[in-house]
Every structure is written in C-alpha cells, then in structure tokens.
Motif scaffolding. Sequence first.
Motif, PDB file in Angstrom:
ATOM      1  N   ALA A 183      11.826  21.229  15.660  1.00  0.00           N
ATOM      2  CA  ALA A 183      12.794  21.064  14.574  1.00  0.00           C
ATOM      3  C   ALA A 183      13.409  19.663  14.618  1.00  0.00           C
ATOM      4  CB  ALA A 183      13.889  22.125  14.673  1.00  0.00           C
ATOM      5  N   ARG A 184      13.773  19.195  15.813  1.00  0.00           N
ATOM      6  CA  ARG A 184      14.320  17.841  15.963  1.00  0.00           C
ATOM      7  C   ARG A 184      13.344  16.806  15.422  1.00  0.00           C
ATOM      8  NH1 ARG A 184      15.098  15.754  21.310  1.00  0.00           N
ATOM      9  NH2 ARG A 184      16.352  14.160  20.327  1.00  0.00           N
ATOM     10  N   GLN A 185      12.075  16.986  15.758  1.00  0.00           N
ATOM     11  CA  GLN A 185      11.059  16.030  15.317  1.00  0.00           C
ATOM     12  C   GLN A 185      10.938  16.036  13.792  1.00  0.00           C
ATOM     13  OE1 GLN A 185       7.147  16.704  16.927  1.00  0.00           O
ATOM     14  NE2 GLN A 185       6.373  14.777  16.145  1.00  0.00           N
ATOM     15  N   VAL A 186      10.913  17.228  13.199  1.00  0.00           N
ATOM     16  CA  VAL A 186      10.802  17.330  11.739  1.00  0.00           C
ATOM     17  C   VAL A 186      12.000  16.660  11.068  1.00  0.00           C
ATOM     18  CG1 VAL A 186      10.894  18.962   9.794  1.00  0.00           C
ATOM     19  CG2 VAL A 186       9.339  19.387  11.706  1.00  0.00           C
ATOM     20  N   TYR A 187      13.204  17.026  11.496  1.00  0.00           N
ATOM     21  CA  TYR A 187      14.406  16.450  10.890  1.00  0.00           C
ATOM     22  C   TYR A 187      14.478  14.941  11.111  1.00  0.00           C
ATOM     23  CZ  TYR A 187      16.293  21.212  10.339  1.00  0.00           C
ATOM     24  OH  TYR A 187      16.509  22.521   9.993  1.00  0.00           O
ATOM     25  N   ASN A 188      14.084  14.478  12.284  1.00  0.00           N
ATOM     26  CA  ASN A 188      14.119  13.046  12.567  1.00  0.00           C
ATOM     27  C   ASN A 188      13.144  12.283  11.674  1.00  0.00           C
ATOM     28  OD1 ASN A 188      15.290  10.935  14.201  1.00  0.00           O
ATOM     29  ND2 ASN A 188      13.257  10.698  15.094  1.00  0.00           N
ATOM     30  N   GLN A 189      11.933  12.834  11.507  1.00  0.00           N
ATOM     31  CA  GLN A 189      10.959  12.184  10.625  1.00  0.00           C
ATOM     32  C   GLN A 189      11.465  12.157   9.188  1.00  0.00           C
ATOM     33  OE1 GLN A 189       7.360  14.433  11.363  1.00  0.00           O
ATOM     34  NE2 GLN A 189       6.582  12.864  12.743  1.00  0.00           N
ATOM     35  N   LEU A 190      12.000  13.282   8.727  1.00  0.00           N
ATOM     36  CA  LEU A 190      12.514  13.328   7.361  1.00  0.00           C
ATOM     37  C   LEU A 190      13.631  12.313   7.163  1.00  0.00           C
ATOM     38  CD1 LEU A 190      12.614  17.184   6.752  1.00  0.00           C
ATOM     39  CD2 LEU A 190      11.131  15.535   5.594  1.00  0.00           C
ATOM     40  N   SER A 191      14.550  12.240   8.118  1.00  0.00           N
ATOM     41  CA  SER A 191      15.657  11.302   8.015  1.00  0.00           C
ATOM     42  C   SER A 191      15.139   9.862   7.943  1.00  0.00           C
ATOM     43  CB  SER A 191      16.610  11.467   9.208  1.00  0.00           C
ATOM     44  OG  SER A 191      17.687  10.573   9.098  1.00  0.00           O
ATOM     45  N   GLY A 192      14.179   9.541   8.776  1.00  0.00           N
ATOM     46  CA  GLY A 192      13.592   8.201   8.759  1.00  0.00           C
ATOM     47  C   GLY A 192      12.901   7.887   7.447  1.00  0.00           C
ATOM     48  N   PHE A 193      12.162   8.870   6.923  1.00  0.00           N
ATOM     49  CA  PHE A 193      11.476   8.647   5.640  1.00  0.00           C
ATOM     50  C   PHE A 193      12.491   8.433   4.517  1.00  0.00           C
ATOM     51  CE2 PHE A 193       7.744  11.386   7.283  1.00  0.00           C
ATOM     52  CZ  PHE A 193       7.194  10.294   7.922  1.00  0.00           C
ATOM     53  N   TYR A 194      13.543   9.250   4.499  1.00  0.00           N
ATOM     54  CA  TYR A 194      14.563   9.088   3.461  1.00  0.00           C
ATOM     55  C   TYR A 194      15.301   7.756   3.609  1.00  0.00           C
ATOM     56  CZ  TYR A 194      13.940  13.874   1.763  1.00  0.00           C
ATOM     57  OH  TYR A 194      13.426  15.023   1.221  1.00  0.00           O
ATOM     58  N   GLN A 195      15.540   7.313   4.842  1.00  0.00           N
ATOM     59  CA  GLN A 195      16.173   6.013   5.049  1.00  0.00           C
ATOM     60  C   GLN A 195      15.286   4.895   4.501  1.00  0.00           C
ATOM     61  OE1 GLN A 195      17.037   5.635   9.224  1.00  0.00           O
ATOM     62  NE2 GLN A 195      18.660   7.155   9.159  1.00  0.00           N
ATOM     63  N   ASP A 196      13.985   5.002   4.765  1.00  0.00           N
ATOM     64  CA  ASP A 196      13.047   3.999   4.263  1.00  0.00           C
ATOM     65  C   ASP A 196      13.044   3.977   2.735  1.00  0.00           C
ATOM     66  OD1 ASP A 196      12.373   3.324   6.861  1.00  0.00           O
ATOM     67  OD2 ASP A 196      10.493   4.481   6.862  1.00  0.00           O
ATOM     68  N   LEU A 197      13.050   5.167   2.127  1.00  0.00           N
ATOM     69  CA  LEU A 197      13.080   5.232   0.665  1.00  0.00           C
ATOM     70  C   LEU A 197      14.391   4.670   0.124  1.00  0.00           C
ATOM     71  CD1 LEU A 197      11.480   8.742   0.082  1.00  0.00           C
ATOM     72  CD2 LEU A 197      10.528   6.528  -0.594  1.00  0.00           C
ATOM     73  N   ASN A 198      15.488   4.973   0.799  1.00  0.00           N
ATOM     74  CA  ASN A 198      16.785   4.437   0.385  1.00  0.00           C
ATOM     75  C   ASN A 198      16.746   2.912   0.360  1.00  0.00           C
ATOM     76  OD1 ASN A 198      19.635   4.115  -0.097  1.00  0.00           O
ATOM     77  ND2 ASN A 198      19.898   3.881   2.099  1.00  0.00           N
ATOM     78  N   SER A 199      16.235   2.296   1.447  1.00  0.00           N
ATOM     79  CA  SER A 199      16.181   0.826   1.469  1.00  0.00           C
ATOM     80  C   SER A 199      15.223   0.276   0.418  1.00  0.00           C
ATOM     81  CB  SER A 199      15.776   0.238   2.804  1.00  0.00           C
ATOM     82  OG  SER A 199      15.595   1.114   3.797  1.00  0.00           O
TER      83      SER A 199
END
Length: 191
Positions: free
Chosen positions: A90-106
């Motif tokens: 679960a940590r890995q999934v949430y961490n990947q999602l957070s990183g992807f959303y951060q990349d999209l935000n930038s």
Amino acid sequence: MSAAPLIRFTSLSIISFLMMLSPVHAQGTNSSNPTSQAKPIDTEKINTLSPTGQSNNILSMEGGDRLMKDSAQAVASQNYPLAAKKLQEARQVYNQLSGFYQDLNSSFAGIDIRASDSHRKNALATAQKRDEATYQLALVYRAQNQPELAVPLLVQIIKSQNPTRELGTKAYQQLFELGFVDVPFPRQGKK
C-alpha cells in the motif's frame, strides 16, 4: 571478379537474409508449429485506470485502499507478516501515485491552473494515505517487537507530516514510547 567485391556481395546477401529472418525470431513464433501463432488481444481483459476511480487496477487510490483493508484484516487475525506485506504494498502504491501526481502538477503549472490544482490535491491526498500506511506498518513492527524497523518509518512520517500535525505527533509519541527520543512532545504546560 576479385575477392573483395565477392566478400562484400556475400556479406550483403547474408545480412539481407538475416534481416528477413529476424522479425520471425523476434516474435518467437515457430512456423513449423501452427499452434504457436500469435493470438489476437482480448480488449475486454485490458486493465486500464479509470479517472473516476472505478478501477480494479492496483495503481489507483482504490487499489491502495484495498491493500489497507487487507492489512487491517490480517492485523485483526494477528497475521502480522501478511499485514506488513500488505502495508508495504500500500505504501508503494500511494507513494507512486503521489509522485505521479506531483509530476503532473509541475507539468501543468502555468499552463492549466485547474488541472495543476487537481493534480496537486491528488498528490497531497495520496501522500497522506502513504503516511497513514507507514504509521500502521510501524505499529505492526512494534507488535512484532522490531523497533529497528519501526523507528525509520516513524521518523519518515514526522519529516513528511511535521510534528505539529496529528499523524506527526502520534509518530513522535511512538518514538518516545520506544525510548528513541527522550523529550516528550508536545510538552505538558507549554503550548
């Protein structure tokens, strides 16, 4: 005909022949075995992400939530190794999602405010869930008497959340109970 042009001609012939063979070998089909022919892709079984959240894919908020639910059931039955495994996933999934959303935000910053803001909110929400999964994993490690695994996770939470936020304060309290830190926070009598 001299030897040099003959060698070049022979080399070109061999290279041309090999180039014609390589697509067949690259696909791994065997022309002598008719059952090894490539089969059409069943588009009904393709697993895609759904922007509305109705997804069976593990790389989604719902996928992480399912793993958290599975870990809670494992904890309830005192199957701590399974709980730890599900929480790590679960940590890995949430961490990947957070990183992807951060990349999209930038990527959308300064281009489309609405899209950028949406991606920023998703990055924050998934980071919060990651920290919650991390906290639960630290508790599982404590239940297994493995403070050496719990301490780094608790420090990560405090770094991510800040010690003044609820989850950061709870993580610091765990460090205090473990004896890793010797100063209580928040201090009694001080605000």
